[in-house]
Scaffold this motif. Structure first.
Motif, PDB file in Angstrom:
ATOM      1  N   MET A   1       0.832  -1.175   0.000  1.00 36.02           N
ATOM      2  CA  MET A   1       0.000   0.000   0.000  1.00 36.02           C
ATOM      3  C   MET A   1       0.877   1.238   0.000  1.00 36.02           C
ATOM      4  SD  MET A   1      -3.358  -0.008   2.341  1.00 36.02           S
ATOM      5  CE  MET A   1      -2.743  -1.488   3.083  1.00 36.02           C
ATOM      6  N   SER A   2       0.541   2.192  -0.778  1.00 33.05           N
ATOM      7  CA  SER A   2       1.380   3.377  -0.892  1.00 33.05           C
ATOM      8  C   SER A   2       1.131   4.338   0.259  1.00 33.05           C
ATOM      9  CB  SER A   2       1.086   4.087  -2.210  1.00 33.05           C
ATOM     10  OG  SER A   2       1.808   5.290  -2.266  1.00 33.05           O
ATOM     11  N   LYS A   3       2.208   4.727   0.930  1.00 30.44           N
ATOM     12  CA  LYS A   3       2.061   5.753   1.960  1.00 30.44           C
ATOM     13  C   LYS A   3       2.113   7.141   1.337  1.00 30.44           C
ATOM     14  CE  LYS A   3       6.827   6.197   3.503  1.00 30.44           C
ATOM     15  NZ  LYS A   3       7.716   6.154   4.634  1.00 30.44           N
ATOM     16  N   ASP A   4       2.386   7.220   0.031  1.00 30.23           N
ATOM     17  CA  ASP A   4       2.402   8.512  -0.649  1.00 30.23           C
ATOM     18  C   ASP A   4       0.997   9.084  -0.819  1.00 30.23           C
ATOM     19  OD1 ASP A   4       5.168   8.362  -0.832  1.00 30.23           O
ATOM     20  OD2 ASP A   4       5.083   7.364  -2.772  1.00 30.23           O
ATOM     21  N   ILE A   5      -0.011   8.243  -0.734  1.00 28.84           N
ATOM     22  CA  ILE A   5      -1.398   8.713  -0.777  1.00 28.84           C
ATOM     23  C   ILE A   5      -1.803   8.941   0.674  1.00 28.84           C
ATOM     24  CG2 ILE A   5      -3.760   8.195  -1.446  1.00 28.84           C
ATOM     25  CD1 ILE A   5      -2.570   6.291  -3.570  1.00 28.84           C
ATOM     26  N   ARG A   6      -1.961  10.204   1.022  1.00 30.46           N
ATOM     27  CA  ARG A   6      -2.170  10.580   2.426  1.00 30.46           C
ATOM     28  C   ARG A   6      -3.508  11.289   2.605  1.00 30.46           C
ATOM     29  NH1 ARG A   6       3.540  11.734   4.696  1.00 30.46           N
ATOM     30  NH2 ARG A   6       4.805  10.673   3.153  1.00 30.46           N
ATOM     31  N   PRO A   7      -4.035  11.190   3.815  1.00 27.41           N
ATOM     32  CA  PRO A   7      -5.233  11.974   4.108  1.00 27.41           C
ATOM     33  C   PRO A   7      -4.919  13.468   4.047  1.00 27.41           C
ATOM     34  CG  PRO A   7      -4.762  10.378   5.866  1.00 27.41           C
ATOM     35  CD  PRO A   7      -3.600  10.383   4.935  1.00 27.41           C
ATOM     36  N   PRO A   8      -5.910  14.280   3.784  1.00 29.53           N
ATOM     37  CA  PRO A   8      -7.322  13.942   3.621  1.00 29.53           C
ATOM     38  C   PRO A   8      -7.589  13.345   2.236  1.00 29.53           C
ATOM     39  CG  PRO A   8      -7.013  16.309   3.386  1.00 29.53           C
ATOM     40  CD  PRO A   8      -5.668  15.729   3.747  1.00 29.53           C
ATOM     41  N   PHE A   9      -8.466  12.343   2.201  1.00 30.47           N
ATOM     42  CA  PHE A   9      -8.751  11.640   0.961  1.00 30.47           C
ATOM     43  C   PHE A   9      -9.778  12.376   0.110  1.00 30.47           C
ATOM     44  CE2 PHE A   9      -7.518   8.040   3.794  1.00 30.47           C
ATOM     45  CZ  PHE A   9      -6.343   7.737   3.145  1.00 30.47           C
ATOM     46  N   THR A  10      -9.572  12.265  -1.189  1.00 31.44           N
ATOM     47  CA  THR A  10     -10.573  12.650  -2.175  1.00 31.44           C
ATOM     48  C   THR A  10     -11.120  11.349  -2.749  1.00 31.44           C
ATOM     49  OG1 THR A  10      -9.000  12.622  -4.012  1.00 31.44           O
ATOM     50  CG2 THR A  10      -9.248  14.725  -2.791  1.00 31.44           C
ATOM     51  N   HIS A  11     -12.136  11.435  -3.569  1.00 28.71           N
ATOM     52  CA  HIS A  11     -12.661  10.215  -4.190  1.00 28.71           C
ATOM     53  C   HIS A  11     -11.555   9.509  -4.978  1.00 28.71           C
ATOM     54  CE1 HIS A  11     -15.620   7.455  -5.763  1.00 28.71           C
ATOM     55  NE2 HIS A  11     -15.167   7.690  -6.985  1.00 28.71           N
ATOM     56  N   GLU A  12     -10.787  10.268  -5.743  1.00 33.27           N
ATOM     57  CA  GLU A  12      -9.729   9.684  -6.569  1.00 33.27           C
ATOM     58  C   GLU A  12      -8.617   9.068  -5.720  1.00 33.27           C
ATOM     59  OE1 GLU A  12     -10.990  12.814  -7.038  1.00 33.27           O
ATOM     60  OE2 GLU A  12     -12.262  12.189  -8.716  1.00 33.27           O
ATOM     61  N   SER A  13      -8.207   9.754  -4.653  1.00 33.73           N
ATOM     62  CA  SER A  13      -7.118   9.197  -3.839  1.00 33.73           C
ATOM     63  C   SER A  13      -7.591   7.995  -3.024  1.00 33.73           C
ATOM     64  CB  SER A  13      -6.499  10.265  -2.933  1.00 33.73           C
ATOM     65  OG  SER A  13      -7.411  10.748  -1.977  1.00 33.73           O
ATOM     66  N   ALA A  14      -8.855   7.982  -2.599  1.00 31.26           N
ATOM     67  CA  ALA A  14      -9.388   6.808  -1.889  1.00 31.26           C
ATOM     68  C   ALA A  14      -9.439   5.610  -2.829  1.00 31.26           C
ATOM     69  CB  ALA A  14     -10.771   7.117  -1.321  1.00 31.26           C
ATOM     70  N   LEU A  15      -9.882   5.825  -4.076  1.00 30.40           N
ATOM     71  CA  LEU A  15      -9.872   4.734  -5.062  1.00 30.40           C
ATOM     72  C   LEU A  15      -8.455   4.212  -5.284  1.00 30.40           C
ATOM     73  CD1 LEU A  15     -12.338   6.072  -7.786  1.00 30.40           C
ATOM     74  CD2 LEU A  15     -12.650   4.021  -6.383  1.00 30.40           C
ATOM     75  N   ALA A  16      -7.489   5.121  -5.388  1.00 31.38           N
ATOM     76  CA  ALA A  16      -6.098   4.715  -5.608  1.00 31.38           C
ATOM     77  C   ALA A  16      -5.565   3.939  -4.410  1.00 31.38           C
ATOM     78  CB  ALA A  16      -5.231   5.939  -5.888  1.00 31.38           C
ATOM     79  N   LYS A  17      -5.916   4.346  -3.192  1.00 32.09           N
ATOM     80  CA  LYS A  17      -5.457   3.654  -1.990  1.00 32.09           C
ATOM     81  C   LYS A  17      -6.003   2.229  -1.963  1.00 32.09           C
ATOM     82  CE  LYS A  17      -3.207   4.821   1.848  1.00 32.09           C
ATOM     83  NZ  LYS A  17      -1.770   5.133   1.823  1.00 32.09           N
ATOM     84  N   VAL A  18      -7.261   2.060  -2.332  1.00 30.62           N
ATOM     85  CA  VAL A  18      -7.878   0.735  -2.378  1.00 30.62           C
ATOM     86  C   VAL A  18      -7.182  -0.136  -3.429  1.00 30.62           C
ATOM     87  CG1 VAL A  18     -10.012  -0.519  -2.906  1.00 30.62           C
ATOM     88  CG2 VAL A  18     -10.085   1.526  -1.471  1.00 30.62           C
ATOM     89  N   LYS A  19      -6.881   0.426  -4.583  1.00 27.98           N
ATOM     90  CA  LYS A  19      -6.203  -0.325  -5.651  1.00 27.98           C
ATOM     91  C   LYS A  19      -4.798  -0.738  -5.215  1.00 27.98           C
ATOM     92  CE  LYS A  19      -5.525  -1.974  -9.794  1.00 27.98           C
ATOM     93  NZ  LYS A  19      -5.711  -3.413  -9.902  1.00 27.98           N
ATOM     94  N   PHE A  20      -4.068   0.159  -4.542  1.00 24.66           N
ATOM     95  CA  PHE A  20      -2.746  -0.201  -4.021  1.00 24.66           C
ATOM     96  C   PHE A  20      -2.854  -1.368  -3.046  1.00 24.66           C
ATOM     97  CE2 PHE A  20      -1.106   4.041  -5.345  1.00 24.66           C
ATOM     98  CZ  PHE A  20       0.034   3.603  -5.998  1.00 24.66           C
ATOM     99  N   ALA A  21      -3.866  -1.330  -2.181  1.00 22.87           N
ATOM    100  CA  ALA A  21      -4.059  -2.405  -1.208  1.00 22.87           C
ATOM    101  C   ALA A  21      -4.373  -3.722  -1.921  1.00 22.87           C
ATOM    102  CB  ALA A  21      -5.170  -2.048  -0.232  1.00 22.87           C
ATOM    103  N   GLU A  22      -5.267  -3.671  -2.883  1.00 26.27           N
ATOM    104  CA  GLU A  22      -5.631  -4.872  -3.634  1.00 26.27           C
ATOM    105  C   GLU A  22      -4.394  -5.483  -4.306  1.00 26.27           C
ATOM    106  OE1 GLU A  22      -9.331  -5.369  -6.329  1.00 26.27           O
ATOM    107  OE2 GLU A  22      -7.681  -4.785  -7.668  1.00 26.27           O
ATOM    108  N   ASP A  23      -3.611  -4.649  -4.963  1.00 27.26           N
ATOM    109  CA  ASP A  23      -2.402  -5.148  -5.636  1.00 27.26           C
ATOM    110  C   ASP A  23      -1.411  -5.747  -4.641  1.00 27.26           C
ATOM    111  OD1 ASP A  23      -3.477  -4.317  -8.043  1.00 27.26           O
ATOM    112  OD2 ASP A  23      -2.223  -2.514  -8.186  1.00 27.26           O
TER     113      ASP A  23
END
Length: 137
Positions: free
Chosen positions: A1-23
């Motif tokens: 999971m990327s720590k480069d995607i940090r709060p506060p989340f937007t819709h796009e960054s939340a989607l990206a965080k989920v995709k990083f986790a899935e991968d």
């Protein structure tokens, strides 16, 4: 999971965080997965409760020994400034019996300012499937 995607989340960054986790989880690499969590991350995984990156690695090592041919899908459910909820579904083959299984569940994540997950709360249910019923290959 990327720590480069940090709060506060937007819709796009939340989607990206989920995709990083899935991968990361689909890599089945406990070291890679654990790096998305804080060193003192608190976990609930079904009926197990533990704290810390080392405990996460130990848990994942045992999990992937039992759950072979693992394939996961995560879907963003909702998010707030520093929290994300996901719906997930995964399939695996039980290492002892050879039985194919599917698990459905939800996870609730809370992140620190550094983008690492400091809390993970997971609930899931497994049930047997036939190999012909697999959705994720």
């Amino acid at each position: 999971m990327s720590k480069d995607i940090r709060p506060p989340f937007t819709h796009e960054s939340a989607l990206a965080k989920v995709k990083f986790a899935e991968d990361a989880w689909n890599s089945q690499d406990p070291e890679r997965i654990s790096m998305g969590y804080s060193v003192d991350s608190n976990w609930r995984n079904r009926t197990e409760f533990f704290t810390g990156r080392e405990a996460i690695k130990n848990f994942l090592t045992k999990k992937f020994e039992r759950e072979t041919n693992y394939k996961l899908m995560k879907e963003l459910w909702c998010y707030t400034e520093n929290r994300i909820a996901v719906r997930f579904e995964y399939e695996y083959q039980d290492a002892n019996s050879g039985q194919w299984m599917r698990c459905h569940g939800n996870e609730y994540w809370e992140f620190g300012e550094d983008g690492l997950m400091k809390r993970r709360d997971m609930a899931g249910n497994d049930y047997p499937i036939d190999e012909s019923e697999r959705k994720y290959k």
